[in-house]
Design a protein around this motif. Structure first.
Motif, mmCIF file in Angstrom:
data_model
loop_
_atom_site.group_PDB
_atom_site.id
_atom_site.type_symbol
_atom_site.label_atom_id
_atom_site.label_comp_id
_atom_site.label_asym_id
_atom_site.label_seq_id
_atom_site.Cartn_x
_atom_site.Cartn_y
_atom_site.Cartn_z
ATOM 1 N N MET A 10 0.853 -1.185 0.000
ATOM 2 C CA MET A 10 0.000 0.000 0.000
ATOM 3 C C MET A 10 0.891 1.236 0.000
ATOM 4 O O MET A 10 1.965 1.211 0.585
ATOM 5 C CB MET A 10 -0.890 0.018 1.249
ATOM 6 N N PRO A 11 0.440 2.321 -0.625
ATOM 7 C CA PRO A 11 1.244 3.548 -0.507
ATOM 8 C C PRO A 11 1.370 3.976 0.954
ATOM 9 O O PRO A 11 0.477 3.765 1.769
ATOM 10 C CB PRO A 11 0.437 4.579 -1.295
ATOM 11 N N SER A 22 1.138 6.191 4.062
ATOM 12 C CA SER A 22 0.184 7.257 4.383
ATOM 13 C C SER A 22 0.742 8.290 5.356
ATOM 14 O O SER A 22 0.128 9.329 5.572
ATOM 15 C CB SER A 22 -1.111 6.656 4.942
ATOM 16 N N THR A 23 1.897 8.028 5.922
ATOM 17 C CA THR A 23 2.548 8.980 6.824
ATOM 18 C C THR A 23 3.082 10.154 6.002
ATOM 19 O O THR A 23 3.671 9.945 4.946
ATOM 20 C CB THR A 23 3.712 8.295 7.553
ATOM 21 N N PRO A 24 2.886 11.391 6.450
ATOM 22 C CA PRO A 24 3.458 12.535 5.722
ATOM 23 C C PRO A 24 4.980 12.419 5.618
ATOM 24 O O PRO A 24 5.652 12.067 6.583
ATOM 25 C CB PRO A 24 3.064 13.743 6.580
ATOM 26 N N THR A 41 8.501 8.827 -6.693
ATOM 27 C CA THR A 41 8.281 8.656 -5.255
ATOM 28 C C THR A 41 6.826 8.908 -4.892
ATOM 29 O O THR A 41 6.272 8.240 -4.017
ATOM 30 C CB THR A 41 9.203 9.611 -4.457
ATOM 31 N N GLU A 42 6.203 9.833 -5.607
ATOM 32 C CA GLU A 42 4.801 10.166 -5.318
ATOM 33 C C GLU A 42 3.871 8.964 -5.524
ATOM 34 O O GLU A 42 2.757 8.937 -4.995
ATOM 35 C CB GLU A 42 4.344 11.345 -6.178
ATOM 36 N N ASN A 43 4.315 7.953 -6.240
ATOM 37 C CA ASN A 43 3.507 6.742 -6.433
ATOM 38 C C ASN A 43 3.486 5.857 -5.192
ATOM 39 O O ASN A 43 2.655 4.951 -5.093
ATOM 40 C CB ASN A 43 4.040 5.936 -7.616
ATOM 41 N N VAL A 62 4.037 7.306 -1.870
ATOM 42 C CA VAL A 62 3.779 8.122 -0.680
ATOM 43 C C VAL A 62 2.579 9.023 -0.955
ATOM 44 O O VAL A 62 2.623 9.863 -1.854
ATOM 45 C CB VAL A 62 5.015 8.990 -0.319
ATOM 46 N N ARG A 63 1.512 8.834 -0.199
ATOM 47 C CA ARG A 63 0.288 9.620 -0.421
ATOM 48 C C ARG A 63 0.444 11.087 -0.044
ATOM 49 O O ARG A 63 -0.076 11.960 -0.717
ATOM 50 C CB ARG A 63 -0.866 9.023 0.382
ATOM 51 N N LYS A 64 1.131 11.342 1.050
ATOM 52 C CA LYS A 64 1.256 12.709 1.578
ATOM 53 C C LYS A 64 2.705 13.164 1.444
ATOM 54 O O LYS A 64 3.392 13.406 2.418
ATOM 55 C CB LYS A 64 0.792 12.765 3.032
ATOM 56 N N LEU A 65 3.139 13.313 0.196
ATOM 57 C CA LEU A 65 4.526 13.672 -0.084
ATOM 58 C C LEU A 65 4.646 15.165 -0.337
ATOM 59 O O LEU A 65 3.856 15.744 -1.085
ATOM 60 C CB LEU A 65 5.009 12.919 -1.324
#
Length: 85
Positions: A21-22, A24-26, A46-48, A50-53
Motif C-alpha cells: 500500500m502507498p 500514508s505517513t506525511p 516517489t509520489e507513487n 507516498v500519499r502525503k509527499l
C-alpha cells in the motif's frame, strides 16, 4: 556506525520490497540538485509510493542540512507544523 558502512550494508543486503500500500505517513523529501552521489532523477516516481509527499528541491549538495541549514530548517519546520495532530 561509520557512514560508509551504512552504504555498504545497503548495497550488500539487496533491494528491499516496497510496501504493498502507498505510505500514508506525511513525508518531506529534500532533493539536492547538485548532489554528486545521488542523481535527482532517483527520486522520480516517489509520489507513487507516498500519499502525503511534500518535495523540496534546492541547488545544494548531498548534505543540504549542512550547506543550507536556515533554508532546510525553515522548510522542515513549516512541513512539520502543517501536519494535523
Amino acid at each position: 556506525i561509520h557512514t560508509v558502512n551504512l552504504y555498504r550494508e545497503a548495497l550488500q543486503s539487496g533491494v528491499h520490497p516496497l510496501p504493498a500500500m502507498p505510505i500514508s505517513t506525511p513525508v518531506a523529501l529534500f532533493i539536492p540538485e547538485d548532489d554528486l552521489a545521488i542523481s535527482p532523477e532517483v527520486y522520480d516516481g516517489t509520489e507513487n509510493f507516498v500519499r502525503k509527499l511534500r518535495t523540496f528541491r534546492i541547488q545544494a549538495n548531498h548534505w543540504v542540512h549542512r550547506e543550507r541549514p536556515d533554508w532546510f530548517n525553515q522548510n522542515l519546520l513549516e512541513f512539520l507544523t502543517a501536519i494535523p495532530r
